[in-house]
Design a protein around this motif. Structure first.
Motif, short mmCIF file in Angstrom:
data_model
loop_
_atom_site.label_atom_id
_atom_site.label_comp_id
_atom_site.label_asym_id
_atom_site.label_seq_id
_atom_site.Cartn_x
_atom_site.Cartn_y
_atom_site.Cartn_z
N LYS A 380 -9.27 9.16 -25.43
CA LYS A 380 -10.71 8.96 -25.50
C LYS A 380 -11.10 7.67 -24.78
N ARG A 403 -11.68 16.53 -17.79
CA ARG A 403 -11.59 17.52 -18.86
C ARG A 403 -10.69 18.70 -18.48
N TRP A 408 -7.98 17.85 -24.74
CA TRP A 408 -7.90 16.64 -25.56
C TRP A 408 -8.17 15.35 -24.76
N GLN A 410 -11.08 13.29 -23.68
CA GLN A 410 -12.48 13.24 -24.12
C GLN A 410 -13.17 12.02 -23.50
N GLU A 412 -16.88 9.97 -22.74
CA GLU A 412 -18.29 9.73 -23.01
C GLU A 412 -18.90 9.07 -21.78
#
Length: 537
Positions: A380, A403, A408, A410, A412
Motif C-alpha cells: 500500500k 494494479r 494486492w 493498492q 491511493e
C-alpha cells in the motif's frame, strides 16, 4: 485579456498604474497599441527571489527581470550577459569576468560586488536555496553551504567594481551554461541589505534585466513593465507582460481560444491535432531537454527494498503514456539523461527495457512476492501528482499499471497544486511522486547531479550511494571527454539499477502561442525571453 476588456474601470482601480485605458482594443490576449501580452504560466510562483526559485514557471518570470554573467538569445543559446568579456586560466580552474557598464533599475551601478554578494548569499547555510548545488563547481562551495567553511572561503572574489574572479573545484567547460541560470543572477546588495527578504516586493525591488516588477497579486497575476534603465532597453519591444497561474491546462486552452491569453506555456497533448485545426499557427512543439519521472521516497520502509522499486518501474507502460497521453514529440524514457546530450554519445538504459509488457508484469509480481508481499501483506502506498497539464491522466494510467501486477497492490491517488507538490517532494513528504526535470545547461551533469548525495532537497528520492558519488567525482575531474562520458554512463547505469526513480518520457515543448507574437523561437530549453519578442499587427 478578457477581464481588462470587460472591466477596465474596476481593473484600473485595482492595478493603479497599469495601462488600462486602451485595452478595449485588445484582441487575442494582445494589446497592440500598448504592446502588452497576457501569458498563461502553469503555476503560481512561490518566490521570485533568484536565490530561492526552483520552478520553470518561476524562471519564466524572473528570467525577464534579471541578467546573469551570461544570458540567452531567442533560441536559448548562451550569449554574454553582464560579462562583456572573460579569460580562463590554462588549467581551467580560474575564470575572470569583466563586466559591462550597466545600472540597476534605481540607477545604481551593477558591480562585481553584487555578484560576489549573491553567490555568498546562495551558499549561506541559512538561505533556503533549492538550486545551491548547481554552483558546487565553485571552489569550496559545498563546504561553505554545509557550514564547514566561512562564506569568504567561497571561490568568488570581486577584484574591483567591474572585475569578478571565480575559482573552480574542477574544470567545468559548461560553466557559461550554469552562469546564465537563475541561481547565478546578481541581486542588488544595497537593496537586499536594507529590506531583507522583503526586497523582492514590488515597492522595493530593483532589477538589472529588461522588465521590472509592478504588481504581484497572489494566485492571480504577476505584472511586469519594461525597464527603461536596462542596458539594451532600446531593443526591447513589448512594454508590459501579465503572467497568470494556469494549473488547469484545459481551462487555460479555452482561455487562449476565447482570446483571454495570447500564450499558454502548455496544452493538453491529446488535443494537439484538434488545436492545430482550431487555432492555426498556435501549436508549437519541439524537442525539449526534459525527462519526466516518478520519484520513490527511500525513507519509506517498503521502498528500501530494491526489488519493490524495480517491480514498480517494470510495470509502467511508458510506450502508452508517450503515445496516447503526451502525444507528438514525446518518447518513452528508459534512462534519466535524454538522448543526444552533447559529449555523451551513449547513455545508460534500464536493462529490461526491451522486454514485452506481459513478461515485465510477471517479473514484477515475482519480485514483489520475493520481497514478502501478497494477499496477506498487500503493498500500500500513496501516489502524489501535480494537478496540472496531463499529469492527472498519467496518474490514472500508472495506477492501473501497478494494479495489473496483482490485486494486492493498492494505490491511493493524491493530486496537489504544482508548487505545493514540489515543496512536498523536496521535504520528502510523499511515498511516490511525479515530476519532471528540465536541463539547466547542455551537459549530462545537469541530470546526473540530481542523484548525488550532496544535492540535498532536489534529490527527491533521498538517494545516496557512495559508488555513484565516487563516479560523479571522477567524471568531474576527468578532462578527456570520451573517458568522462564513459564514467558518467557507469554512474547513470548505477542509479537506473538501483531504481530510486521511474523514468517515464523524454519531453517536447508544448506551447500555445499567437502567431502574431514575433521572435518566439523553439528551443530545447524552452526558454523564451520577452526581450526578443514583438507584435505583428
Amino acid at each position: 485579456m478578457m477581464m481588462r476588456r470587460l472591466l477596465p474601470a474596476i481593473m484600473s482601480l485595482l492595478f493603479g498604474a497599469m495601462t488600462i485605458a486602451s485595452c478595449g482594443e485588445a484582441k487575442l490576449g494582445i494589446d497592440y497599441e500598448n504592446k502588452i501580452i497576457d501569458i498563461g504560466n502553469t503555476a503560481e510562483p512561490l518566490t521570485l527571489d533568484p536565490a530561492k526559485t526552483s520552478g520553470h514557471w518561476e524562471n519564466n518570470i524572473n528570467g525577464n527581470m534579471f541578467i546573469g554573467l551570461f544570458t540567452e538569445d531567442a533560441e536559448s543559446n548562451t550569449i554574454p550577459g553582464m560579462a562583456e568579456r572573460w579569460e580562463t586560466s590554462a588549467d581551467g580552474l580560474t575564470w575572470t569576468f569583466f563586466l559591462r557598464q550597466a545600472n540597476w533599475s534605481d540607477g545604481v551601478p551593477v558591480t562585481a560586488y553584487d555578484f560576489e554578494y549573491e553567490y555568498r548569499r546562495v551558499m549561506n547555510p541559512d538561505t533556503i536555496a533549492e538550486y545551491a548545488a548547481i554552483l558546487y563547481p565553485f571552489k569550496n562551495a559545498q563546504a561553505v553551504k554545509e557550514g564547514k567553511m566561512p562564506l569568504t572561503a567561497l571561490g568568488v572574489h570581486a577584484i574591483d567594481e567591474r572585475t569578478l574572479e571565480i575559482q573552480l573545484e574542477h574544470p567545468a567547460p559548461y560553466l557559461p551554461g550554469i552562469l546564465k541560470h537563475s541561481t547565478a543572477y546578481p541581486t542588488p546588495k544595497h537593496v537586499v541589505e536594507r529590506w531583507g527578504d522583503d526586497w523582492i516586493k514590488p515597492q522595493y525591488i530593483v532589477v538589472n534585466g529588461p522588465y521590472t516588477l509592478v504588481k504581484w497579486w497572489s494566485n492571480y497575476v504577476v505584472h511586469l513593465r519594461k525597464n527603461p534603465l536596462f542596458y539594451d532597453a532600446a531593443s526591447v519591444c513589448l512594454r508590459e507582460l501579465f503572467f497568470y497561474p494556469t494549473n488547469d491546462v484545459d481551462a487555460a486552452t479555452r482561455r487562449v481560444e476565447s482570446g483571454e491569453l495570447a500564450w499558454n506555456t502548455a496544452f493538453p497533448g491529446q488535443k494537439q491535432e484538434l488545436l492545430e485545426k482550431s487555432l492555426p499557427g498556435y501549436v508549437r512543439v519541439s524537442p525539449f531537454m526534459l525527462t519526466t519521472f516518478l520519484s520513490i521516497n527511500l525513507k519509506r520502509p517498503m521502498f528500501q527494498d530494491v526489488r519493490v522499486r524495480r517491480a514498480l518501474s517494470m510495470a509502467v507502460d511508458r510506450e502508452f503514456i508517450a503515445r496516447e497521453i503526451y502525444k507528438k514529440g514525446y518518447t518513452p524514457a528508459y534512462q534519466l539523461v535524454p538522448a543526444g546530450m552533447p559529449n555523451y554519445p551513449k547513455g545508460a538504459r534500464l536493462t529490461w527495457a526491451d522486454e514485452a509488457m506481459d513478461k515485465r508484469r510477471a517479473e514484477a509480481r515475482s519480485l514483489l512476492e520475493a520481497a514478502g508481499y501478497g494477499p496477506k501483506k498487500p503493498l500500500k502506498f500513496t501516489f502524489s501528482f501535480r494537478n496540472s497539464s496531463d499529469n492527472p491522466r498519467i496518474a490514472v494510467v500508472v495506477q492501473d499499471d501497478w494494479r495489473k501486477i496483482a490485486p494486492w497492490v493498492q494505490i491511493e491517488l493524491r493530486p496537489t497544486e504544482v508548487q505545493i507538490h514540489y515543496a512536498n517532494m523536496r521535504g520528502k513528504d510523499f511515498d511516490i511522486g511525479d515530476g519532471g526535470w528540465v536541463g539547466d545547461f547542455a551537459d549530462a551533469t545537469t541530470y546526473l547531479y540530481l542523484m548525488e548525495t550532496s544535492t540535498g532537497p532536489q534529490n527527491w528520492p533521498g538517494y545516496s550511494n557512495p559508488v555513484y558519488d565516487k563516479l560523479m567525482d571522477e567524471a568531474n575531474a576527468e578532462l578527456d571527454l570520451a573517458k568522462r562520458a564513459e564514467i558518467m554512463r557507469q554512474a547513470e547505469q548505477t542509479v537506473l539499477d538501483d531504481s530510486p526513480i521511474i523514468p517515464l518520457a523524454v519531453g517536447a515543448t508544448q506551447n500555445l502561442i499567437s502567431p502574431r507574437i514575433t521572435g518566439f523561437k523553439d528551443n530545447i530549453e524552452d526558454n523564451h525571453r520577452a526581450r526578443w519578442m514583438c507584435i505583428k499587427e
